[in-house]
Write an enzyme that holds these catalytic residues in place. Sequence first.
Site, PDB file in Angstrom:
ATOM      1  N   PHE A   1       0.845  -1.197   0.000  1.00 61.56           N
ATOM      2  CA  PHE A   1       0.000   0.000   0.000  1.00 61.56           C
ATOM      3  C   PHE A   1       0.875   1.240   0.000  1.00 61.56           C
ATOM      4  O   PHE A   1       2.079   1.169   0.277  1.00 61.56           O
ATOM      5  CB  PHE A   1      -0.921  -0.013   1.230  1.00 61.56           C
TER       6      PHE A   1
ATOM      7  N   GLN B   1      -8.080  15.334   2.965  1.00 57.54           N
ATOM      8  CA  GLN B   1      -7.369  14.499   1.986  1.00 57.54           C
ATOM      9  C   GLN B   1      -8.108  14.414   0.655  1.00 57.54           C
ATOM     10  O   GLN B   1      -9.310  14.147   0.625  1.00 57.54           O
ATOM     11  CB  GLN B   1      -7.189  13.080   2.538  1.00 57.54           C
TER      12      GLN B   1
ATOM     13  N   HIS C   1      -8.070  12.055  -2.482  1.00 58.94           N
ATOM     14  CA  HIS C   1      -7.590  10.725  -2.874  1.00 58.94           C
ATOM     15  C   HIS C   1      -7.159  10.763  -4.337  1.00 58.94           C
ATOM     16  O   HIS C   1      -7.851  11.350  -5.169  1.00 58.94           O
ATOM     17  CB  HIS C   1      -8.711   9.704  -2.681  1.00 58.94           C
TER      18      HIS C   1
ATOM     19  N   LEU D   1     -14.686   6.013  -5.596  1.00 58.82           N
ATOM     20  CA  LEU D   1     -13.336   5.652  -5.215  1.00 58.82           C
ATOM     21  C   LEU D   1     -12.837   4.426  -5.985  1.00 58.82           C
ATOM     22  O   LEU D   1     -13.540   3.435  -6.129  1.00 58.82           O
ATOM     23  CB  LEU D   1     -13.328   5.343  -3.718  1.00 58.82           C
TER      24      LEU D   1
ATOM     25  N   GLU E   1      -6.756   2.310  -3.483  1.00 55.09           N
ATOM     26  CA  GLU E   1      -5.307   2.363  -3.582  1.00 55.09           C
ATOM     27  C   GLU E   1      -4.736   0.959  -3.755  1.00 55.09           C
ATOM     28  O   GLU E   1      -3.620   0.779  -4.246  1.00 55.09           O
ATOM     29  CB  GLU E   1      -4.756   3.001  -2.298  1.00 55.09           C
TER      30      GLU E   1
ATOM     31  N   ARG F   1      -0.504   9.814  -0.402  1.00 52.48           N
ATOM     32  CA  ARG F   1      -1.622  10.291  -1.214  1.00 52.48           C
ATOM     33  C   ARG F   1      -1.517  11.763  -1.582  1.00 52.48           C
ATOM     34  O   ARG F   1      -1.860  12.148  -2.696  1.00 52.48           O
ATOM     35  CB  ARG F   1      -2.927  10.043  -0.459  1.00 52.48           C
TER      36      ARG F   1
ATOM     37  N   HIS G   1     -11.820  13.122  -0.057  1.00 54.38           N
ATOM     38  CA  HIS G   1     -11.897  11.754   0.428  1.00 54.38           C
ATOM     39  C   HIS G   1     -11.941  11.608   1.948  1.00 54.38           C
ATOM     40  O   HIS G   1     -12.656  10.760   2.463  1.00 54.38           O
ATOM     41  CB  HIS G   1     -10.694  10.974  -0.111  1.00 54.38           C
TER      42      HIS G   1
ATOM     43  N   ARG H   1      -3.171  11.217   5.730  1.00 54.14           N
ATOM     44  CA  ARG H   1      -3.369   9.858   6.226  1.00 54.14           C
ATOM     45  C   ARG H   1      -2.830   8.848   5.231  1.00 54.14           C
ATOM     46  O   ARG H   1      -3.041   8.985   4.027  1.00 54.14           O
ATOM     47  CB  ARG H   1      -4.862   9.605   6.446  1.00 54.14           C
TER      48      ARG H   1
END
Lengths: 399, 586
Positions: B137, B253, B255, B265, B268, B299, B364, B399
Site C-alpha cells: 500500500f 485528503q 484521494h 473511489l 489504492e 496520497r 476523500h 493519512r
Amino acid sequence: MATYTLKVRRYQPESGEGPFWEEFDVDLDPSLSVLDGILQAKDREDGSLAVRCSCRAAICGSCGVKINGSSTLACKTQLGEAHEAANRRGNGGGETAAPPRGADEEYTPQPSAGGTNPIVVEPMGNMPVVKDLIVDMESTHWEKIRRVTPWLLPHGDPPEREYVVEPESMIDVTQSMACIQCGACVSSCLSMEADPEFIGPAALAKAYRFVGDPRDAETRERLHDLAHDPHGIYDCTHCFSCIDACPKGVAPMDQIMRLRRLAGDEGIDDDPNNGHNHMEAFTRIIEKKGTLDESLLLQESYAPGVKGKLKPTKGAIKGLLGSIPTGIRALRSGKVRSLGQMIPGVHHKLPGGAQGDVKAVYEHAEEHGEELNLYIKGEEADEEQALGAGEETTEERPR
Amino acid sequence: MVSGRRAAPNPTAPSDFSRIASAAVPTHDVLVIGAGLAGQRAALAAAEQGVSVGILSKVHPVRSHSNAAQGGINAALNPGDSWESHAYDTVKGSDYLGDQDAIEIMCREAPEEILHLEHLGVTFHRNEEGKLGTRAFGGASAARTYYVADITGQAIMHVLYEQLMKHSETVARYEEWFCTALAMDENGECCGAVTRNIADGSMELFRAKSVILACGGNGQAWKPTTNALICTGDGIAMAYRVGAKLMDMEMIQYHPTTLAGKGFLITEGARGEGAHLLNAKGERFMERYAPNKMELASRDVVSRAEQTEINEGRGFPDGTVALDITVVPKKRIHEALREIVLVGRDFAGVDITREPIHIKPGNHYTMGGVKTDVDGRTDVPGLYAAGEVACVSVHGGNRLGANSLLDTLIFGRRSGADAAARAKRTEASRPSSEVLEAEQATIDDVLAREKGSGRRISEIKLELGQTMDEYVAVFRDEAGIQQALETVRRLEEEAKSAYVDDKGRIFNQDVLAAIELGYMLDNAECTCVAALERKESRGAQYRTDFPERNDEEWLKHIDLQRGDEGPDVSYSEVTITQWEPEERKY
C-alpha cells in the site's frame, strides 16, 4: 444530457390516502443512475419524496427498489439502460404491456404524452412499505437474518495467532461476505411471495457464510437446523430470481444449493419437506430418462427404488397420501397435461443418442466437483479468454 | 407533474414502530452516536466492561460509510516487520504533524486488533500456508496491509454487526435515529443527546454518563466527494457547538484515484497490486515526482502530481489522468479487485481488465476533527470521539492508505473502554429538558417556513460543495480560501430561511437535510479558517502562496474553539517521541 421521466409509486402515510403514481422529469446524463434521477426530483421538485440512500456506489445497500418491475439498486442502474428497458417493456403502453413478474398487477401502463416510456420506480416487494420507496426491512429482512444465528461459533479458545485455514476457503465465503444486505433478492423471491415465512435468499446466503467457514464449529447443527425448518433450504423453488436481482454477484440461490448438497453430504435426509429425497429422485429420473417423468417423481421422492416400493415406510405412505391434492392441482392447472402422463412407464424417451449425452453430462459433473465462485473464476464473459490463456481458470474448492 | 392515477391501496400498513418508541426512557452508561467501525467497536468494548450500552445511528449500522474502505488495514504482524517501521511510515506520511505518542499506540496495538477481528470471523485473505496474507500500500515501507478482496471495510463492519446482534442483550441498538444536539449538565459535562427517531419523528432525550461520537467525516461539504451522502460532519459540528476543541481542520485528503465527475473511489489497492498512472501522452509521470515509490508515494504527493499534470496540459480533455490496471494479472484482479471491476463496469462503462480508467484527485477524508487524547477523551468531560470524527492526531497532514480502518478500531476500542470506566465511577446527571425543547423549536421553525421563503436546501448544499472543491482542494491560496469563507458565511445566513417541502413526521428526510446543512456549514467554516491560518505547505494543505514546509513556525496544530464570531484560533504542540522532522521524499 437527456430528459427522462421517472414514474414513481408513492405512498405518504400521513396523508390518509392510498398509494399513487407521480411522474417527475429529470435532466441528466444517461450514464448517471436512477438514484441520481430520484435525488434530482427530490432536490428540485419535492423534498418529501422519500428514498433511503447513502453511498451512491452500490456498497451501502440502502437504495433497493424495483425499476421497471425488477428488484435492484437505484444507484447501480443507469438512466440510459433503465430507459431502454422501459421501452422494451413498453411502460408507455406499447404492445408488450404485460408487466414482468413481480410488478404491481394493478398498474396498467398508459402511453405518456411524449410517446416515450417512463422509467417505473417502485418500493421493493415482500416487505411492508413505510413511505414512498422506503420499506420496513427490520420486521422482514433483518428478522430472517437473525434467524440463522448470524455469528461465528468456534469451539474452544482462539489460537494465539490466526486460525490457519485453506486460502480458497476464505475466498469462497467471501462471495457471501460480499452481500450488502440490500434486500433486492428478498424483494424478488417468488418462494417468499408464496410462503412469507421462508427464511429466504439473503439469510440463507448469510448462513452459508458460516457453514462454509472452516473456523465455525457448528456446521452440522446449522445444516440440520436449516434442513429441518419447513421454511428452510428446501423451501426454495430454484427460480433464479435472486441471482438476477443481486447487485453484488452473491448468487444467493447457488449458496442455498450448496447448503443442500452439504446437508446431504452430512447424511441429513429426513427433513420434513422431504426435500433431500425429492432432490435425489429428480436427479435419478433425469439421469435415467433425460427429462422429468412427473409420474415417478412423487413415488421416487418418498419411496425410492424397488425396495422402497415393496416395503414403503410409514412416512412414505403418509407423504404420498398427503401429496394427492398436489397431484390433482398439477393436473387441473395443466402442469401435468394429461392423465396418461401420470401412468408410470409411458414417459417418452429422448430421441437418438441424446440419452447418452445426458449420461455424459452426469459423468462430467461427477468428475468436475469444483464449485464455481466469482471471486475465483471471474465473470462468465471472461471464461473464454481465461480458458484460452491456459491454467488460470478455476481452482479446486477444498472439501 | 402528478399523473393523478391511483395505484391499488397498499395492502400492508406502515409497520408498528411503537415498540421502539415506547421502550423505557433511554438511559445508558455509555451512549455511542454513529455505528460504523469506530462506533460498533466502541460499543462492543464498552459492553465488555459490563456497563449498559446504547448505539444510535442515523442509518442502519451496515449502511455506514466504513463500507467504502476497500483496500485494507495496516498492521506490522509479519515476521520481519516492526511496529516502529509502521509508526515511522505513518509519521512521515503525516508530514510530521501526527502526534507520535498516539501513532506509537496505534501501531503497537494493531497486530492484536487484526487477530481479534480474525477470531471474530473476518474472512481475511490467506497466503499459501493458510496464514494471514498482505498486500502493498502507499507510503508503506513493507507490505503490511491485511485485506478481504477489496471489500475490507464492508467485511469487517458486517462481522462487527454480527457481534452486535450476538450481544443484543448488552448493547441496545437504535437504528435510524438522528442526533440533533449533545446535552450538557450544569457542570459543563456531556450527559446525553437529543435525538429524532426518523421512523416516527418523535424527539427523545437520551441520558448517558459517557457519550462517544463516532459519526464520521465531513466529505459532503465538498462536491464531488468519495464520501457517502451521510458524511455531513454531524459529530464535528455537535462537539464544536458545545465548546469542544477541533484540531487540524485544514487537513482534508484528496484521494488520487477517484472517478471523474462522480467521485467514486478506486482503491489504492489497485496501485498496491501494481497498477500504473499515465498521463495523456502515456508517460508514467510519477517518475518525475516520486522516483522511488512511484505510484505508491503518499496520497498528498500523488494527488499533487496528478493535479500538476492536469493543470499543465498533460491530462486528458476531461481533466483526468489514467489508471492502468491491465498490467495486473487478470486472475489476481478478479480475486483482489473485484469491486473495482464492478465500479468500472457499472459507473464508468470501462472494463478495467482490458483498458485504463480515467481518474482524478477527489475529496476523500477528514484528517482533522474533534481533538482527543489517546483514550478518545475530548476537552468536554464525558464526551469522547473516535474514528474520522476525531483527531487524535494519528494522521496529521496526510493519512496513509489502510490506516483509517486501523484508527477507527484502535481508538474506537480505547474510547469504549475508557468511557465505560468513566461511567462506572461517575453518578448520572440529569440533562435539562431545555435542550430537548430548544431542538424541537428549531425543527418546528424549519417546518414553519413557507415554500419560497428562501432558497432550497439542496441549492445551498450544491453551492457549498462546489465552492469548497474549487478553493479548498489540492492547491490553495489566500484569496481563494478567503473567497470560500465569505461564501460559506453568506450561505450560513441563507440557510436560516431555507425551506423544506416535507412537513410530516414519518421519515421526514427533508428536515434532516436542513439540520445536516447546518453541520456542513460549521465544518466548512472551520476548515477555511484553519486553512487561512496555516501559512505554509504541509501534507494535504498546499498553499501556492507559501509553497514550503516551515517547521520553525508551523510545526504545531491549529486548534479551533467556538467563539462569538466564528472559531477562535489557538495552537498546540505536536508530540514528538523519536522521529525528528526531516525532508519528506518518496
